[in-house]
Design an enzyme around this catalytic site. Sequence first.
Site, PDB file in Angstrom:
ATOM      1  CD  GLU A 261      -2.485   1.597   0.180  1.00  0.00           C
ATOM      2  OE1 GLU A 261      -2.328   2.748  -0.253  1.00  0.00           O
ATOM      3  OE2 GLU A 261      -3.203   0.752  -0.378  1.00  0.00           O
ATOM      4  CB  CYS A 295      -2.149   6.766   1.456  1.00  0.00           C
ATOM      5  SG  CYS A 295      -3.413   5.838   2.328  1.00  0.00           S
TER       6      CYS A 295
END
Length: 516
Positions: A261, A295
Amino acid sequence: MYDFLKELEIEEINSGVCYGEWIGKPHGPEIISYSPINGEPIAKVRSASSEDYEIIAEKALNSFFKWRLLPPPKRGEIVREIGLRLREKKKTLARLISLEMGKILVESEGEVQEMIDMADYAVGLSRQLYGLTIASERPLHRMIEQWHPLGPIGIITAFNFPVAVWSWNALIAAVCGDTMIWKPSSKTPLSAIAVQKILNSVMRDYNLEGIFNLVIGPSKTIGERMISDTRLPLISATGSCRMGRRIGEVVGKRLGRTILELGGNNAIIVMNDANLDLAERAIIFGAVGTAGQRCTTTRRLIMQEGIDKELIGRLIEAYKQIKIGNPLDKDTLMGPLIDKDAVESMGFALKQAKKEGGEILYGGKMLQGPQYPGGCYVEPAIVRAHTDMKIVQEETFAPILYCFTTKNIEEAIAIQNNVPQGLSSAIFTENMHNEEMFLSPSGSDCGIANVNIGTSGAEIGGAFGGEKATGGGREAGSDSWKAYMRRQTVTINYGYELPLAQGIKFGSSNKSRATY
């Protein structure tokens, strides 16, 4: 020391190595956790050495052999207890997250709530680790697909969500029958220690250890040791694209698995038929929330001609109203960046943007004065950009919003997809054609695509992750649990003949049972 830390058993000097019992004096370098709120030290952590890591790895492996035999619903019952303990500590743990990381208190409380929600989700999942029945071409044969625990897994997390991302992995992996080794960011070690102490209190009640393991230490030693360790069949890592490339290379070389990720460079498209009130609120939260350190932060705004001037005007007026300051103050909407390096990174990006022809429409200054101690407070920035700017291709972990104007939906999608990352995306429109074009195979190339909501705030029920340089990993909901297990195809012959697949004849197939 802050008084509320006593409730979480945080001391002035803490061990950063635990398998259920703490290794009292690990042999790694000492880490000081500084608060970005004021730049002052909170507490010290003794980090792990390679020898300390070896103790933890062996504990995780040996405990796996027992843990995997416990029925999944029983494992789920233990995870349920973890969720209950987190509920008890929610307010206090959230204060520590804000103190150590700098996000505002309501966001920290939301992060702990996400852990609680993950625990609830994992409990239900513990009774749903389903397989398949598959049609066999051979008579009196049955084919099934079943799933088994994978093994000890490594979890590497980043500072911006110091505990929630761990829960996406660990609580799902736990009900799947895995043990785990957690390496948190050295920028937020105390939050991880506090969570580990909550876990220990639950595991002691069940006379278990080595299931949830913690190793705090430098990436060059502990991180490299983890990703090279063949005892860990899976490494789940959250961080930069650069970090992900290194992990992918090392783990891939030993034929292990990864859940990566990595970076996001997320865009919101706003068409001229959009509800601008909705769009404005989503953009502000997406771009400014967590001081631009998610993010899923909105980093690019793509506006159709006709509404761009009005929308930018709205955003500038809204940005002027954002209260920046101590994240523990209930009226604050944006706290500090994590450290001075992040401030420098933001300043460099803005200089590059101007150098490449961008125009700073608002903000971008470092904030100073007695109400901004520590040197980590900044104004969020709005920048008029163009598609040829190289800095726009990069993810700067700070509150910078690059703004573009486009003619139509096709051009807007092309601009959105024209970056290396592919995590989250969103469109605001009332037009079904625009919506469906955005969601079509030629539309958004991201792992997350939202309509009339922003890029941030994913729910745990869906699989979370992105494409391209974001790494392709998936965590949390949907069928993400399969990454933490090994698949096994089983064929059962309950007849007295041995027919081969694809109709292959090998010797005599007409022998009676008695012949054999």
